[in-house]
Design an enzyme around this catalytic site. Sequence first.
Site, PDB file in Angstrom:
ATOM      1  N   ASP A 230      41.632   4.288 -32.412  1.00 60.74           N
ATOM      2  CA  ASP A 230      41.972   3.240 -31.443  1.00 60.74           C
ATOM      3  C   ASP A 230      40.705   2.597 -30.875  1.00 60.74           C
ATOM      4  OD1 ASP A 230      44.030   2.036 -29.625  1.00 60.74           O
ATOM      5  OD2 ASP A 230      42.827   3.028 -28.086  1.00 60.74           O
ATOM      6  N   GLU A 290      41.302   0.432 -35.871  1.00 54.61           N
ATOM      7  CA  GLU A 290      41.800  -0.738 -35.151  1.00 54.61           C
ATOM      8  C   GLU A 290      40.605  -1.667 -35.004  1.00 54.61           C
ATOM      9  OE1 GLU A 290      42.475  -0.678 -30.974  1.00 54.61           O
ATOM     10  OE2 GLU A 290      43.796  -2.408 -31.073  1.00 54.61           O
TER      11      GLU A 290
HETATM   12  C1  NOJ Z   1      44.815  -0.492 -28.679  1.00 53.81           C
HETATM   13  C2  NOJ Z   1      46.232  -0.022 -28.739  1.00 53.81           C
HETATM   14  O1  NOJ Z   1      46.809  -0.455 -29.943  1.00 53.81           O
HETATM   15  C3  NOJ Z   1      46.917  -0.568 -27.505  1.00 53.81           C
HETATM   16  O2  NOJ Z   1      48.299  -0.396 -27.562  1.00 53.81           O
HETATM   17  C4  NOJ Z   1      46.299   0.093 -26.320  1.00 53.81           C
HETATM   18  O3  NOJ Z   1      46.860  -0.462 -25.140  1.00 53.81           O
HETATM   19  C5  NOJ Z   1      44.787  -0.100 -26.288  1.00 53.81           C
HETATM   20  N1  NOJ Z   1      44.166   0.098 -27.550  1.00 53.81           N
HETATM   21  C6  NOJ Z   1      44.147   0.860 -25.326  1.00 53.81           C
HETATM   22  O4  NOJ Z   1      44.160   2.146 -25.847  1.00 53.81           O
END
Ligand code: NOJ
Length: 566
Positions: A230, A290
């Site tokens: 993430d 991500e």
């Molecule tokens: C990316 C995640 O996909 C999202 O849902 C989240 O709110 C943020 N990172 C913070 O962790």
Amino acid sequence: MKIRLHLRMLAIAFALAFAGLASAQPLKDASGHAWWQHAVFYEVYPRSFADSNGDGLGDLNGITSKLDYLRKLGVEAIWITPCFPSPQVDFGYDVSDYVNIDPIYGTLADFDHLVSEAKKRDIRVILDFVVNHTSDQHPWFIDSKSSRTSAHRDWYIWRDGKGLGQPPNNWLSTFGLSAWKYDPTTQQYYYHYFYPEQPDLNWRNPAVKKAMFDVTRFWYKRGVAGFRLDAVDSLFEDPNLTDNPFLPGTDKFGRPNMQEKYNKKLPELHFALQRLRKVADEYGAVLIGETWTSQVRELEEYYGENGNELQLPMDLMLTNLPLSAQAFREHINAVDAARGWPTYVITNHDIRRSYSRYGDGIHDDDIAKLMAGLYLTLRGTPVIYYGEEIGMENNDPTSKEDVKDPIGILGWPREKGRDGERTPMQWNDGPNAGFTTGKPWLPIPPSAKTHNVGTESNDPHSVLSFYTQVLHLRKMEPALLEGVYVPVNQSDQNVISYLRKSSAGTILVVLNFSATEQNPTFDLTQQGFASAKVTGLLENAAAVPDGALKSIKLQPYGVFIGSITN
Ligand code: NOJ
């Protein structure tokens, strides 16, 4: 409209559904490709997938109960978004214990059961690792906050303010506030790129790194096949806390726009990724990122110079393109030509569903099939967001009182939050779409009556049937897994056409990105087919007789996939 499913495909689909139960999960296939290069990934938002105990929230046992569905669809790896203990401020992305399961989702025993049942069906389990921050309720942060000299003080980013009531610098949280929160006990500010309840870890501290690497080991030993990492681009910040430059205009929260020059994408993050990869390699695991990028060159960096960082940095740029043949062609050409194995996604739990982004109200299902015909046949690994395969659409809140996602509350009405793309999976046309016997945590969209697994399974023309057929075709045709991507007819403004060419055969994919009928003609002499013959494998709103390939008739948003021989 006609969807053609060949007998050969049926046989393979049957074999896939029943063969290989309980077999070992090899790391490489016969042609030497890593398993994750051929696997189809599927993102499960556990809160919304399947509720086994009637509390209105999905859970791990719910996921386990749907593994047969996933296998039949053709899924080989599921990425479960965070299911760890959490105060749920950011629905799990605020982790208070990295090595356990939140009771709302079940227990560690339920998790082990899920992994072993998934393995029986040749499905791997990928977890979501929130590397950038913890919850403010994590014991590390509670200790860190307790005094300036606590053992975990330096595990987070603490700084003095610039003056009375003034944060250390001008950085902004991406979730709508200042990125600094004052703590009266120790009279310093801590840094949080997301909500104040999500303090950023200090990745410059070796103890933090060690603890985080150990977390991954804990799960690898439990049978986890990898992680989706993430928010990797916000792992490091400038230690001098240099102010970011402002840009013209305001953001969706009404704040001045800012170039996140000193708190995003710092070069140090690549060292951290290399270390995480080293640990992953000890277990043959895969790391998905991500990775928010604005250029293909940036995406390339996430693979690492020697391929020693992420195996699968997600191409999130794909989710920002307009429904235009030129835009998609240009982008895909660039991604395919770049270093590394592409990872295609068309939406996720933070992004408007593709059905709502691209639908024109007339050809919505055909457009959903068009997108499937594209991202499931490209060279690379596709990640399907749950519900895309049945054409789920966004169901956005209509009043502020209904919003669950805090950014939607803070930013209403300009920012409505992400509830709309996170609604419960639509399993059937019964009460609550078969998701729960209780009260679902988010309302079921009206489209559940027509777009659900039960109804669509019985309709050979449904979006679900199309997804299932493309995914089975992918497994059956080595060219779709291994073949090089060769774009053809590149000046066509409306139709994207490409070959997937391998020593085992050649597949032609033709996709009408327009609302009008198209009749592209083909001369594949330059591609080695002086007298190309075509055999249709799968079609939606398209027609071509088997035999000499000349032109293909495509209805609006039609798809044609066929094999090519000389
Ligand atoms: C990316 C995640 O996909 C999202 O849902 C989240 O709110 C943020 N990172 C913070 O962790």
